[in-house]
Scaffold this active site. Structure first.
Site, PDB file in Angstrom:
ATOM      1  N   GLU A  49       2.792  -4.672   2.156  1.00 60.11           N
ATOM      2  CA  GLU A  49       3.016  -6.034   1.671  1.00 60.11           C
ATOM      3  C   GLU A  49       4.231  -6.668   2.338  1.00 60.11           C
ATOM      4  O   GLU A  49       4.195  -7.844   2.715  1.00 60.11           O
ATOM      5  CB  GLU A  49       3.155  -6.051   0.148  1.00 60.11           C
ATOM      6  CG  GLU A  49       1.905  -5.600  -0.584  1.00 60.11           C
ATOM      7  CD  GLU A  49       0.640  -6.371  -0.215  1.00 60.11           C
ATOM      8  OE1 GLU A  49       0.678  -7.623  -0.156  1.00 60.11           O
ATOM      9  OE2 GLU A  49      -0.389  -5.727   0.024  1.00 60.11           O
ATOM     10  N   LEU A  97      -4.174   0.877   6.150  1.00 59.93           N
ATOM     11  CA  LEU A  97      -4.251   1.606   4.880  1.00 59.93           C
ATOM     12  C   LEU A  97      -4.411   0.682   3.677  1.00 59.93           C
ATOM     13  O   LEU A  97      -4.621   1.146   2.564  1.00 59.93           O
ATOM     14  CB  LEU A  97      -2.988   2.450   4.674  1.00 59.93           C
ATOM     15  CG  LEU A  97      -2.724   3.558   5.668  1.00 59.93           C
ATOM     16  CD1 LEU A  97      -1.411   4.252   5.329  1.00 59.93           C
ATOM     17  CD2 LEU A  97      -3.875   4.538   5.696  1.00 59.93           C
ATOM     18  N   ARG A  98      -4.313  -0.632   3.887  1.00 62.46           N
ATOM     19  CA  ARG A  98      -4.335  -1.536   2.730  1.00 62.46           C
ATOM     20  C   ARG A  98      -5.631  -1.414   1.929  1.00 62.46           C
ATOM     21  O   ARG A  98      -5.598  -1.290   0.712  1.00 62.46           O
ATOM     22  CB  ARG A  98      -4.109  -2.987   3.141  1.00 62.46           C
ATOM     23  CG  ARG A  98      -3.902  -3.865   1.902  1.00 62.46           C
ATOM     24  CD  ARG A  98      -3.460  -5.250   2.244  1.00 62.46           C
ATOM     25  NE  ARG A  98      -2.976  -5.944   1.065  1.00 62.46           N
ATOM     26  CZ  ARG A  98      -3.744  -6.459   0.118  1.00 62.46           C
ATOM     27  NH1 ARG A  98      -5.061  -6.340   0.188  1.00 62.46           N
ATOM     28  NH2 ARG A  98      -3.220  -7.081  -0.909  1.00 62.46           N
ATOM     29  N   LYS A  99      -6.755  -1.455   2.602  1.00 64.88           N
ATOM     30  CA  LYS A  99      -8.031  -1.370   1.879  1.00 64.88           C
ATOM     31  C   LYS A  99      -8.144  -0.047   1.116  1.00 64.88           C
ATOM     32  O   LYS A  99      -8.468  -0.053  -0.071  1.00 64.88           O
ATOM     33  CB  LYS A  99      -9.217  -1.574   2.821  1.00 64.88           C
ATOM     34  CG  LYS A  99     -10.557  -1.628   2.086  1.00 64.88           C
ATOM     35  CD  LYS A  99     -11.693  -1.939   3.046  1.00 64.88           C
ATOM     36  CE  LYS A  99     -12.988  -2.175   2.349  1.00 64.88           C
ATOM     37  NZ  LYS A  99     -13.644  -1.025   1.815  1.00 64.88           N
ATOM     38  N   VAL A 102      -5.634  -0.299  -1.893  1.00 70.17           N
ATOM     39  CA  VAL A 102      -5.804  -1.358  -2.883  1.00 70.17           C
ATOM     40  C   VAL A 102      -7.216  -1.416  -3.451  1.00 70.17           C
ATOM     41  O   VAL A 102      -7.404  -1.641  -4.641  1.00 70.17           O
ATOM     42  CB  VAL A 102      -5.398  -2.722  -2.278  1.00 70.17           C
ATOM     43  CG1 VAL A 102      -5.668  -3.862  -3.227  1.00 70.17           C
ATOM     44  CG2 VAL A 102      -3.933  -2.704  -1.879  1.00 70.17           C
TER      45      VAL A 102
END
Length: 141
Positions: A49, A97-99, A102
């Site tokens: 973020e 790595l966000r997907k 999250v």
């Protein structure tokens, strides 16, 4: 004339020392347990973020081309020479790595130390320094 929201960028960069501390603690004390797994997971998420928020503020403030994805935010900032290749390579892996973190959090392996966890503290600190240098350099011109 550029309008760069330096205050919001600074707020996000100021979060980096705590994120780095969480990552360092997780890496140095790794036991495969749920608590450190959750610390790692949250610190990785916050790192994503921070770098995407800062990258977006820079894109908007310096009127760079529009980004189509989190990876594109990193690519645009790298193309504009906000940060160097070493940082770019790591941040590109980080934002991917966000997907999983999250949206697919239910399948995230909390018992394994992620390879980025021990290297990110140094990279995040370099990222912050290079962003600050870039802003100072660009706003003086």
């Amino acid at each position: 004339m550029y309008y760069v929201n330096k205050e919001q960028i600074q707020h996000r960069l100021d979060a980096i020392p705590q994120i780095a501390q969480g990552l360092t603690t997780a890496a140095e004390s790794w036991d495969g347990g749920v608590v450190l797994g959750m610390v790692q997971e949250r610190a990785l998420h916050l790192a994503i973020e921070v770098v995407t928020d800062v990258g977006s503020y820079l894109i908007d403030g310096f009127i760079m081309r529009d980004a189509s994805s989190y990876e594109d935010i990193m690519e645009i900032n790298h193309e504009e020479k906000v940060f160097d290749q070493e940082i770019f390579d790591v941040l590109l892996k980080l934002v991917s790595l966000r997907k999983p973190l999250v949206q697919d959090y239910y399948s995230w392996s909390r018992s394994e130390l992620h390879p980025l966890t021990p290297v990110l503290p140094e990279i995040l600190n370099k990222f912050a320094a290079q962003v600050r240098d870039y802003i100072q350099q660009e706003l003086v011109m």
